[in-house]
Design an enzyme around this catalytic site. Structure first.
Site, mmCIF file in Angstrom:
data_model
loop_
_atom_site.group_PDB
_atom_site.id
_atom_site.type_symbol
_atom_site.label_atom_id
_atom_site.label_comp_id
_atom_site.label_asym_id
_atom_site.label_seq_id
_atom_site.Cartn_x
_atom_site.Cartn_y
_atom_site.Cartn_z
ATOM 1 N N GLY A 175 -6.955 -3.275 -20.290
ATOM 2 C CA GLY A 175 -6.930 -4.194 -19.154
ATOM 3 C C GLY A 175 -6.749 -3.444 -17.846
ATOM 4 N N GLY A 177 -6.642 -4.846 -14.759
ATOM 5 C CA GLY A 177 -6.257 -5.745 -13.672
ATOM 6 C C GLY A 177 -5.055 -5.155 -12.944
ATOM 7 C CB ALA A 259 -2.029 -4.765 -19.039
ATOM 8 C CG HIS A 433 0.676 7.032 18.500
ATOM 9 N ND1 HIS A 433 -0.401 7.230 17.659
ATOM 10 C CD2 HIS A 433 1.070 8.265 18.921
ATOM 11 C CE1 HIS A 433 -0.654 8.536 17.587
ATOM 12 N NE2 HIS A 433 0.226 9.174 18.337
#
Ligand SMILES: Cc1cc2nc3c(=O)[nH]c(=O)nc-3n(C[C@H](O)[C@H](O)[C@H](O)COP(=O)(O)OP(=O)(O)OC[C@H]3O[C@@H](n4cnc5c(N)ncnc54)[C@H](O)[C@@H]3O)c2cc1C
Length: 464
Positions: A175, A177, A259, A433
């Site tokens: 899986g 995902g 999963a 920044h």
């Protein structure tokens, strides 16, 4: 013992505990029925424990960079038991904190498995509780696909893998995902050789394809192997010597993690034969009302909605407000979604493809993390920010990012989609920044014709 309440909540996970707290804030006498520990999947077996282990993984992965940062240390070793003890402590502290919060609102926590016997009536063992309103919040559990041999000792789910005693040398994950990919990132960083097998043509199928590619590349750098379009047809062996069959091909692993998804737990509503449901989940409207007006549902048990903790929170608040005479609707346009890792994938709103399908003339702007000063100082230059907008007004329809702590950047993007901000808003907004958030402003500027920290764009000069 009190058995009459204004609201009974069945299930004490994110949907249940938030529903209970919100209802108490609105003045209701609330009972919260929980069969296990409050906090549900999220606190005990999901969001929090995975991110606790992720932090061990993230720092462990930094070791290879120490020399370039001017750091020299002795040999470091990873101790899984210590990382798991830390995870358990975080979970324990959060659960105790939650119990305290619930207690402060005089919410009655009733231990046991609840069954809604009829509208207004919940059975917990021998006990019968009554209330004019009920919130169903029983969540979900691991869905295990019917692969021959999957129920053997060498196969674990996301529940058990969080309490392993030893680190697997070779971990196969069935899986690709969110859960599979997050676990791959964690265990690869901790030292396992990880291979992810996904049946669909690509991993992370629910994400923007460019973002999924960037995430896949980042995981490849960690040594994770990924095979998409591969169906596992059988499993055999024992822990330390497992075999996965893919038709005629065979792969080996020490441990297998399955999963492949989650299944809503709707058995508490079994006696309600006229409650509208799909094959596996409860149907609600956008007020979170079920087909029985005095019963609402929220969280993972709700059909066709993202299975995420913050979705559960919002659905529960909405459900309870409506049950208690207020009016509120769920709005799913701006649901933030993340795949956590050494770099995160974070997205909100529509993908390019979804925006086109919705009939928009789509414009896209991008900015690479490699050109972001803060990402360079962090030594994490993988990924990018991509802003999707419609041409007419420049409304931001979606933002898709891969980068260091991208999950933390998602707030700004979510606000933009939620408030129907335009790309001009994003471009004109002053970003601190040096921060990674500047990449969002720059991606918006790129969409408008020219990011300022990149060479002149082929898109021409900015429109303003
Ligand atoms: C490994 C993993 C990682 C995840 N990571 C994230 C993440 O990073 N971010 C995110 O947003 N989401 C994440 N999720 C998903 C998230 O955990 C769920 O979406 C969320 O927990 C759903 O909340 P819920 O209240 O609907 O259900 P649950 O959390 O499943 O809670 C339901 C509760 O109801 C109880 N219950 C069930 N039936 C009964 C009954 N009959 N009587 C009494 N009690 C009952 C259960 O014991 C449970 O405590 C993750 C999930 C997993 C498995």
């Amino acid at each position: 013992v009190q058995t009459e309440f204004d609201l009974i909540v069945v299930g004490g996970g994110p949907a249940g505990y938030i529903g209970a707290i919100k209802a108490a804030q609105l003045g209701a006498r609330v009972a919260l029925v929980e069969g296990d520990r409050v906090g549900g999947t999220c606190l005990n077996r999901g969001c929090i424990p995975t991110k606790a282990l992720m932090e061990s993984a993230r720092l462990s992965a930094q070791r290879s960079r120490f020399a370039s940062l001017g750091l020299q240390t002795g040999e470091t070793h990873f101790h899984l038991d210590a990382a798991i003890a830390r995870k358990d402590k975080i979970v324990g502290d959060l659960v105790r904190g939650l119990e305290k919060t619930l207690g402060s609102y005089a919410i009655e926590i009733i231990p046991g498995t609840g069954k809604v016997l009829a509208p207004g009536k919940v059975g917990v063992g021998e006990q019968i509780l009554t209330a004019p309103r009920i919130l169903l919040a029983t969540g979900s559990t691991v869905a295990v696909p019917p692969i021959p041999g999957i129920k053997t000792a060498g196969v674990v789910t996301s529940d058990e893998i969080l309490d392993l005693k030893t680190l697997p040398g070779r971990l196969a994950i069935i899986g690709g995902g969110v859960i599979g990919v997050e676990m791959a990132g964690i265990f690869a960083a901790l030292g396992s050789a990880v291979h992810v097998y996904e049946a669909l043509p690509r991993v992370l199928p629910m994400t923007d394809p460019e973002a999924a590619n960037a995430m896949t590349r980042a995981l490849s750098h960690q040594g994770v192997q990924m095979s998409a379009g591969v169906a596992i047809t059988g499993i055999e062996g024992e822990p330390g010597a497992m075999r996965l069959r893919m038709g005629d091909a065979v792969a080996e692993a020490d441990l297998i993690l399955v999963a492949t998804g989650r299944r809503p737990r709707i058995d508490a509503a079994d006696p309600l034969t006229d409650l509208k449901r799909t094959r596996s989940a409860i149907i609600t409207n956008d007020h979170m009302q079920t087909s029985i007006p005095s019963i609402a549902a929220a969280g993972d048990i709700v059909a066709d909605r993202p299975m995420l903790a913050h979705v559960a929170f919002h659905e529960a608040e909405t459900a309870v407000e409506n049950l208690l005479g207020h009016t509120r609707r769920m709005d799913y346009r701006a649901v933030p979604q993340c795949v956590f890792g050494l770099v995160d994938l974070a997205q909100v709103g529509q993908t390019e493809e979804e925006a086109r399908q919705a009939g928009h003339t789509v414009k896209v702007g991008r900015f690479p993390m490699a050109a972001n000063g803060r990402a360079m100082t962090l030594g994490e230059t993988a990924g990018f920010v991509k802003v999707v907008s419609e041409e007419r007004y420049g409304a931001v329809l979606g933002v898709h990012m891969v980068g260091p702590h991208a999950s933390e950047l998602l707030g700004e993007a979510t606000m933009a989609v939620q408030m129907e901000a335009t790309v001009h808003d994003l471009a004109e907004m002053m970003h601190m920044h040096p921060t990674i958030s500047e990449a969002i402003g720059e991606a918006a500027l790129d969409l408008l014709g020219g990011a300022l920290h990149l060479p002149r764009s082929r898109k021409g000069t900015p429109t303003r």
